[in-house]
Design an enzyme around this catalytic site. Structure first.
Site, PDB file in Angstrom:
ATOM      1  N   ASP A   1       0.825  -1.208   0.000  1.00  0.00           N
ATOM      2  CA  ASP A   1       0.000   0.000   0.000  1.00  0.00           C
ATOM      3  C   ASP A   1       0.860   1.258   0.000  1.00  0.00           C
ATOM      4  O   ASP A   1       2.041   1.212   0.288  1.00  0.00           O
ATOM      5  CB  ASP A   1      -0.841   0.051   1.276  1.00  0.00           C
TER       6      ASP A   1
ATOM      7  N   ASP B   1      -1.224  -2.038  -4.326  1.00  0.00           N
ATOM      8  CA  ASP B   1      -2.467  -2.129  -3.581  1.00  0.00           C
ATOM      9  C   ASP B   1      -3.006  -0.714  -3.386  1.00  0.00           C
ATOM     10  O   ASP B   1      -2.617   0.192  -4.108  1.00  0.00           O
ATOM     11  CB  ASP B   1      -2.207  -2.850  -2.250  1.00  0.00           C
TER      12      ASP B   1
END
Ligand SMILES: *[C@@H]1O[C@H](CO)[C@@H](O)[C@H](O)[C@H]1NC(C)=O
Ligand SMILES: *[C@@H]1O[C@H](CO)[C@@H](O)[C@H](O)[C@H]1NC(C)=O
Ligand SMILES: *[C@@H]1O[C@H](CO)[C@@H](O)[C@H](O)[C@H]1NC(C)=O
Ligand SMILES: *[C@@H]1O[C@H](CO)[C@@H](O)[C@H](O)[C@H]1NC(C)=O
Ligand SMILES: *[C@@H]1O[C@H](CO)[C@@H](O)[C@H](O)[C@H]1NC(C)=O
Ligand SMILES: *[C@@H]1O[C@H](CO)[C@@H](O)[C@H](O)[C@H]1NC(C)=O
Ligand SMILES: *[C@@H]1O[C@H](CO)[C@@H](O)[C@H](O)[C@H]1NC(C)=O
Ligand SMILES: *[C@@H]1O[C@H](CO)[C@@H](O)[C@H](O)[C@H]1NC(C)=O
Length: 586
Positions: free
Chosen positions: A372, A391
């Site tokens: 992320d 992500d």
């Protein structure tokens, strides 16, 4: 207050002086470059603890001279490299490196096709010329080179087999990808619409993952195009003095290169990693003692590990232009399910009291799945960031945040901007000037979109719309000036988990969608309902303005009649939201 604050970053930007010179490096007020004497050319296996993986594809030199044709004005800038899984294979526990797993770590064909990501960083205060040499002797003709984002429009020339790129000085730095057309790889998916979950397939390595034995055909739409051996260039302005600690201060601990043993027991406040290579024993992280509230990575520092702050100080800082590399510790975290494994930053404790000020942060080599972007806590400001991310990338889970000038290289899953996973109240969010340079979503199920509000984390999929909470609302959220180059995901995929009352998408430009058969380019805004009262979620002030799909060179508007599914704009919006005027496309 902030119990156990954890910072795990792939690469943190910011400063310094001093450089280890094996090759000639610059250390002037105009240009600062650095070098590692323990570079290891290795695209297959983990490098030695004291070594740094060096690109075997590229060498880079930089000149700040007004006469860029003077060869003596060029200085070396070390070119780092990352390979998928750091050459460790799909393992779960680094203490058991021979035990291979079939768990999905987000990497499929990348290792099999020989993907690598190289990058170099330097500091500048004037216009520079960057000289790029291809070590394989491939063409550097300017016509064979694409620089992303393409809007940078840098001047590029070829001379004596090398490429020269002029980079104008900017106090905000420059972050770009240099790509050679003969090195571009077309990513094919293994299925079109008939598959619920598509995946990437390759036909070059029979013993590698996801090998597709037959010739590619209409079942294998191209869903992304990226260089196989990428090269990123990061130019940063010299840091403000307050971002560089004084190594001579009695409150500073200057760490010795090599095995790090003392950062967990120090009584100092500031930990300084000077140029050199640092690593931690086995799988240990840099668990900092509770007195440490500032970690500084000098340019030329390469720290293998993750950093755990344990401070309760009101302000903590991680600065410096060195590299924090997760190559030793990623996999251990991978088995944790609650705290998603490969996020680059997580905090625990009272999040409402945390805000982050981020500038000139770079995240590279994010081949793993759950890589992320940063968390952006309430009141955060984030600017001038490069994300290679697989992500949720720009996470807007909190109010009062401003995020600007973000360059994104998007991997296989999740929206670039993620507002969902839970029903929340979100107000006063601005995300602007976002350049997506690549995307490669393999299927409709990979949440392909520029802007997404994913269904509740606890739900298996989007099929149950009775999951919203109308006690929450989203208001004054503005996303503007997005450009997505190449094959892109959809404009949006939104499960309205709260009342929408002011949500603007302004000036979005998408170069091209994946083939319609994949449904990757399809925007979704279904009607949702409160989980308890079952009342419908109100959507008003949802405005899409100035949305263009370049391949078609056409603006998408209601008056042009080209917004809906099956037409250019490809938006599947619950009719009630359009009929009520809650959603407008102008
Ligand atoms: C210095 O750079 C040159 C070319 O850029 C390269 O051939 C040489 O191996 C480098 N030296 C070291 C010690 O890495
Ligand atoms: C990078 O190096 C590999 C291995 O030598 C080679 O196959 C590939 O073509 C190189 N790529 C570029 C862009 O030079
Ligand atoms: C620039 O450098 C080249 C190579 O050293 C030299 O031939 C040329 O005269 C220089 N130009 C200027 C304007 O100084
Ligand atoms: C790009 O640069 C060239 C020459 O430097 C210029 O002619 C052209 O107009 C520029 N294009 C854009 C889109 O700025
Ligand atoms: C500090 O870290 C070192 C190296 O990982 C370890 O040997 C030592 O036990 C740690 N000390 C404490 C107090 O945790
Ligand atoms: C909307 O949010 C922006 C920040 O993105 C803020 O500057 C502005 O004051 C907000 N407007 C209102 C009416 O609250
Ligand atoms: C694509 O996925 C969305 C959920 O993200 C789903 O609602 C939609 O039906 C899917 N479309 C197709 C054509 O499979
Ligand atoms: C753009 O797409 C529409 C269909 O959505 C089509 O009618 C139109 O001809 C296309 N325009 C161009 C320039 O390709």
């Amino acid at each position: 207050m902030f119990a156990s604050t954890i910072l795990r970053a792939l690469l943190l930007p910011l400063v310094g002086a001093v450089s280890i010179s094996v090759n000639r490096t610059a250390s002037s007020s105009a240009l600062h470059t650095w070098w590692h004497s323990t570079g290891e050319y290795n695209t297959q296996t983990p490098v030695l603890d004291g070594n740094v993986r060096q690109s075997g594809n590229y060498s880079v030199q930089v000149s700040a001279s007004s006469n860029a044709s003077d060869p003596s004005s060029y200085y070396h800038s070390f070119v780092y490299e990352t390979i998928p899984r750091n050459g460790m294979g799909n393992i779960i526990n680094p203490l058991e490196p021979t035990i291979l797993s079939t768990n999905d770590d987000g990497i499929s064909i990348e290792a099999a096709i020989g993907m690598t990501m190289a990058w170099t960083s330097f500091l500048f205060s004037e216009d520079v010329c960057v000289k790029i040499s291809r070590l394989d002797g491939g063409s550097t003709a300017a016509s064979n080179v694409i620089i992303h984002p393409t809007t940078l429009n840098y001047t590029k020339t070829e001379a004596n087999g090398d490429l020269y790129v002029t980079v104008p000085y900017s106090s905000r730095g420059a972050r770009f990808s240099v790509e050679f057309t003969d090195n571009l790889y077309e990513f094919h998916s293994n299925c079109a619409l008939s598959c619920t979950v598509g995946g990437l397939v390759q036909n070059t390595n029979p013993s590698g993952e996801s090998y597709w034995q037959e010739p590619f055909d209409s079942r294998n739409p191209v869903v992304g195009v990226e260089p196989l051996n990428s090269l990123l260039i990061f130019a940063s302005a010299f840091p403000a003095p307050e971002m560089v600690p004084d190594p001579a201060s009695p409150t500073s601990l200057v760490v010795e290169p090599g095995l790090v043993t003392d950062v967990n027991t120090t009584d100092k406040n500031t930990v300084i990693f000077n140029p050199g290579v640092y690593y931690f024993s086995s799988v240990a992280h840099a668990a900092l003692s509770s007195t440490v509230d500032w970690v500084y990575f000098a340019p030329g520092a390469y720290v293998k590990g993750a950093v755990y702050f344990n401070t309760i100080a009101p302000t903590m800082k991680a600065t410096g232009y060195g590299v924090l590399s997760g190559e030793q510790t990623f996999i251990l975290n991978g088995v944790t399910i609650n705290a998603p494994p490969f996020n680059s930053m997580d905090f625990t404790g009272n999040l409402n009291t945390l805000s982050t000020q981020v500038s000139d942060y770079k995240q590279v080599g994010a081949f793993f799945g759950q890589t992320d972007g940063l968390e952006n806590y309430p009141g955060s400001t984030v600017q001038d960031v490069f994300y290679h991310s697989n992500d949720d990338t720009i996470k807007t889970y909190y109010s009062d945040v401003t995020i600007q000038r973000i360059t994104v290289w998007k991997g296989t899953t999740a929206p670039t901007v993620q507002l969902g996973w839970a029903s929340r109240t979100l107000e006063n969010i601005l995300v602007t000037d976002v350049d997506i340079v690549h995307s490669r979503y393999p299927s409709n199920s990979s949440h392909p979109s520029l802007v997404g509000m994913n269904q509740l984390y606890t739900q298996p999929d989007e099929s149950d719309p009775y999951t919203a909470n109308v006690a929450n609302h989203l208001r004054n959220v503005s996303l503007s000036n997005f450009r997505s180059e190449g094959i892109s995901g959809a404009l949006f995929r939104i499960c309205p988990l709260e009342i929408f009352d002011g949500f603007r998408l302004d000036n979005f430009w998408i170069e091209d969608f994946a083939p319609a058969v994949t449904a990757i380019g399809l925007s979704e805004l279904p009607q949702f309902f409160d989980a308890t009262s079952k009342e419908p979620v109100g959507v008003s002030g949802f405005v899409v303005e100035d949305f263009t799909v370049f391949a078609n060179r056409t603006a998408v508007t209601q008056s042009a009649g080209n917004w809906a599914m099956g037409s250019l704009g490809s938006m599947n919006i619950a009719p009630v939201y359009v009929a009520s005027g809650g959603v407008t496309i102008v």
